[in-house]
Design an enzyme around this catalytic site. Sequence first.
Site, mmCIF file in Angstrom:
data_model
loop_
_atom_site.group_PDB
_atom_site.id
_atom_site.type_symbol
_atom_site.label_atom_id
_atom_site.label_comp_id
_atom_site.label_asym_id
_atom_site.label_seq_id
_atom_site.Cartn_x
_atom_site.Cartn_y
_atom_site.Cartn_z
ATOM 1 N N CYS A 75 -4.199 -12.551 -1.449
ATOM 2 C CA CYS A 75 -3.010 -13.274 -0.996
ATOM 3 C C CYS A 75 -2.205 -13.801 -2.190
ATOM 4 C CB CYS A 75 -3.407 -14.437 -0.086
ATOM 5 S SG CYS A 75 -3.381 -13.988 1.666
ATOM 6 N N GLN A 129 -5.286 1.488 -2.865
ATOM 7 C CA GLN A 129 -5.750 1.566 -4.248
ATOM 8 C C GLN A 129 -5.160 2.771 -4.954
ATOM 9 O OE1 GLN A 129 -9.821 0.696 -5.264
ATOM 10 N NE2 GLN A 129 -10.328 0.343 -3.125
ATOM 11 N N ASN A 182 -8.324 2.381 2.041
ATOM 12 C CA ASN A 182 -9.580 2.256 2.770
ATOM 13 C C ASN A 182 -9.360 1.119 3.731
ATOM 14 O OD1 ASN A 182 -11.781 3.778 2.253
ATOM 15 N ND2 ASN A 182 -12.686 2.372 0.774
ATOM 16 N N HIS A 212 -0.909 -11.553 4.976
ATOM 17 C CA HIS A 212 -2.351 -11.302 5.102
ATOM 18 C C HIS A 212 -2.688 -10.643 6.439
ATOM 19 C CE1 HIS A 212 -6.604 -12.238 4.317
ATOM 20 N NE2 HIS A 212 -6.695 -12.562 5.596
ATOM 21 N N SER A 225 -13.455 -4.166 1.532
ATOM 22 C CA SER A 225 -14.033 -5.461 1.189
ATOM 23 C C SER A 225 -13.145 -6.639 1.559
ATOM 24 C CB SER A 225 -14.306 -5.495 -0.312
ATOM 25 O OG SER A 225 -13.094 -5.304 -1.028
ATOM 26 N N HIS A 249 -7.072 -8.256 3.773
ATOM 27 C CA HIS A 249 -5.654 -8.257 3.384
ATOM 28 C C HIS A 249 -5.199 -6.802 3.207
ATOM 29 C CE1 HIS A 249 -2.235 -10.555 1.515
ATOM 30 N NE2 HIS A 249 -1.897 -9.295 1.336
ATOM 31 N N HIS A 258 -4.188 -3.515 2.016
ATOM 32 C CA HIS A 258 -4.019 -3.057 0.643
ATOM 33 C C HIS A 258 -4.494 -1.621 0.488
ATOM 34 C CE1 HIS A 258 -8.270 -4.136 0.754
ATOM 35 N NE2 HIS A 258 -8.440 -3.321 -0.273
ATOM 36 N N CYS A 307 -8.349 -15.812 0.424
ATOM 37 C CA CYS A 307 -8.238 -14.360 0.237
ATOM 38 C C CYS A 307 -7.883 -14.052 -1.220
ATOM 39 C CB CYS A 307 -7.161 -13.813 1.176
ATOM 40 S SG CYS A 307 -6.666 -12.135 0.793
HETATM 41 P P1 H2U Z 1 -11.512 -1.899 -0.943
HETATM 42 O O1 H2U Z 1 -10.146 -1.328 -0.685
HETATM 43 O O2 H2U Z 1 -12.570 -0.859 -0.844
HETATM 44 O O3 H2U Z 1 -11.789 -3.114 -0.149
HETATM 45 O O4 H2U Z 1 -11.501 -2.387 -2.457
HETATM 46 C C1 H2U Z 1 -10.733 -3.462 -2.908
HETATM 47 C C2 H2U Z 1 -10.613 -3.343 -4.404
HETATM 48 O O5 H2U Z 1 -10.117 -4.573 -4.923
HETATM 49 C C3 H2U Z 1 -11.948 -3.082 -5.077
HETATM 50 O O6 H2U Z 1 -11.833 -1.897 -5.838
HETATM 51 C C4 H2U Z 1 -10.755 -4.864 -6.114
HETATM 52 C C5 H2U Z 1 -12.147 -4.289 -5.972
HETATM 53 O O7 H2U Z 1 -12.669 -3.910 -7.227
HETATM 54 N N1 H2U Z 1 -10.715 -6.315 -6.319
HETATM 55 C C6 H2U Z 1 -10.162 -6.826 -7.479
HETATM 56 O O8 H2U Z 1 -9.711 -6.067 -8.337
HETATM 57 N N2 H2U Z 1 -10.119 -8.187 -7.659
HETATM 58 C C7 H2U Z 1 -10.598 -9.089 -6.760
HETATM 59 O O9 H2U Z 1 -10.528 -10.269 -6.984
HETATM 60 C C8 H2U Z 1 -11.239 -8.626 -5.523
HETATM 61 C C9 H2U Z 1 -11.264 -7.149 -5.294
HETATM 62 ZN ZN ZN Z 2 -4.641 -12.256 2.029
#
Ligand code: H2U
Ligand code: ZN
Length: 358
Positions: A67, A180, A165, A127, A173, A176, A178, A64
Site C-alpha cells: 500500500c 511482477q 500471480n 488495496h 503472498s 494488494h 500487483h 500491507c
Molecule cells: P507474489 O506476487 O507471488 O505474491 O509475490 C510478491 C513479490 O513481492 C515477491 O516476489 C515481493 C516478494 O519478493 N515483496 C517485496 O519485494 N517487498 C515486500 O516488502 C514484500 C514482498
Molecule cells: Zn495494500
Amino acid sequence: MYERSVGSTVVPVIESVFAVHPHRRFNPLKDEWVLVSPHRNQRPWLGRTEVTPPERKSEHDPNCYLCAGTRRASGRVNPNYVGPYVFDNDFPALLADTPYVDAREDKLFRTTTVRGTARVICFSERHDLTLPELPLEGVRRVVDVWADQIDELGRRYNWVAVFENKGELMGCSNPHPHGQVWASDFIPNEVAREDACQARYLAETGNVLLVDYLDAEVRGAERVVVDNEHWVAVVPYWAIWPFETLLAPRRQVLRLTDLTTAERDGLADIVKRLTARYDNLFETEFPYSMGWHGAPNGEGDYAHWQLHAHFYPPLLRSATVRKFMVGYEMLSEAQRDMTAEDAADRLRRLSERHYKQR
Ligand code: H2U
Ligand code: ZN
C-alpha cells in the site's frame, strides 16, 4: 472384470466423438499432448457451486507491504503513489551483478551463471481493486506499465517476464493487486519451447502459428470467450487448466511495445472484460497466473512470433474446488475432463458486469 462403460456405437461426425469420448489434443505451441476425458464430466456446472460472500476489503491497509506510504519488509517506505507503482523486488530471484564464470559443460552437471533483475508492479494505490474492478483507465495505465517495463529492461536483458500471480490459491503472498517483472539474460524453458515451435511452423508453412490459429478460432467461434476490434481471447483447443485462456491481437505483433495506442486501449478493455467474466464464474476473485509471451529482445529474427498472454486459472468447480496437476499429470501427461468448448461456452454465457458491482 473388464466392462466398457461407453457403448461402441459408430458416431458419424468426428467432432461429436471427441465431445464425449476420451481423446488427446496436440498443443503446437509447446509440442505436447493433453488427454481429454469428457465422458467423466460432461456437465460439471450442474454440480453444487458454493458462493462465498464477497470479502470486504479496505481501500488502504496500513499493514500491507504494497500500500501507498507503508513500510515494506525490507524497511523501505513506499511513496504516497496514485495509479501504478513499480519498485525493485526486495527479494529478487535474479541479481544484476552475479559474477560470470564459464558454463560448466558437464553432461550430467551442466550449469551456467545468470544475471537479471526483478520488480513488483502495484496496479494502483487501491488495496481493494483487482484488475476487473479497476476503472478502465486504471487498467489502461497498467497496460502502459507492462509495455514500459519490457521497453526499458528489454534493452539490457533477452527476456522480460511480465506476469501476475493472483490469489492465495496461486501462492500469492499479498492481496494488494500487483504483478511482477523478472528480466533475465537467458530465455527460460517455456519461452524457448514456444520460440522453437513457432519457428518450425513458419519454416514449414510460411505462416505465423498463432495468427493462423486465431484466424481459425475466429471463423469457428466455438472457443472464443470475448473479443473486440483488436483482440481475441479463446479457451485454446489444447487447454490444460479448466478455464485457461489465450489472449492475442488480431494482427501480428511481436511485442507489447509494438502495440498502437488503439491496441493498448483495446487491451485494457479485453483484460477488464475477460477477468470480470472469470470473477463472475464462481463469484469470487478468480485466482490465476497470467503472463505475457512476446518475441525475445535483441537482434534475432523473430518473424515467427505472435504476442500473446496465457491465463492459467486453477479453479474447476467452485471458488474452493481446484484442479490439481498431480498423479498421472505429474508422471505421464496433462489431463482434463471438461472440453475446451464447454469451458468457453460457460465463460461466454456470463455477464461482464462484475458481481461486486451489481
Ligand atoms: P507474489 O506476487 O507471488 O505474491 O509475490 C510478491 C513479490 O513481492 C515477491 O516476489 C515481493 C516478494 O519478493 N515483496 C517485496 O519485494 N517487498 C515486500 O516488502 C514484500 C514482498
Ligand atoms: Zn495494500
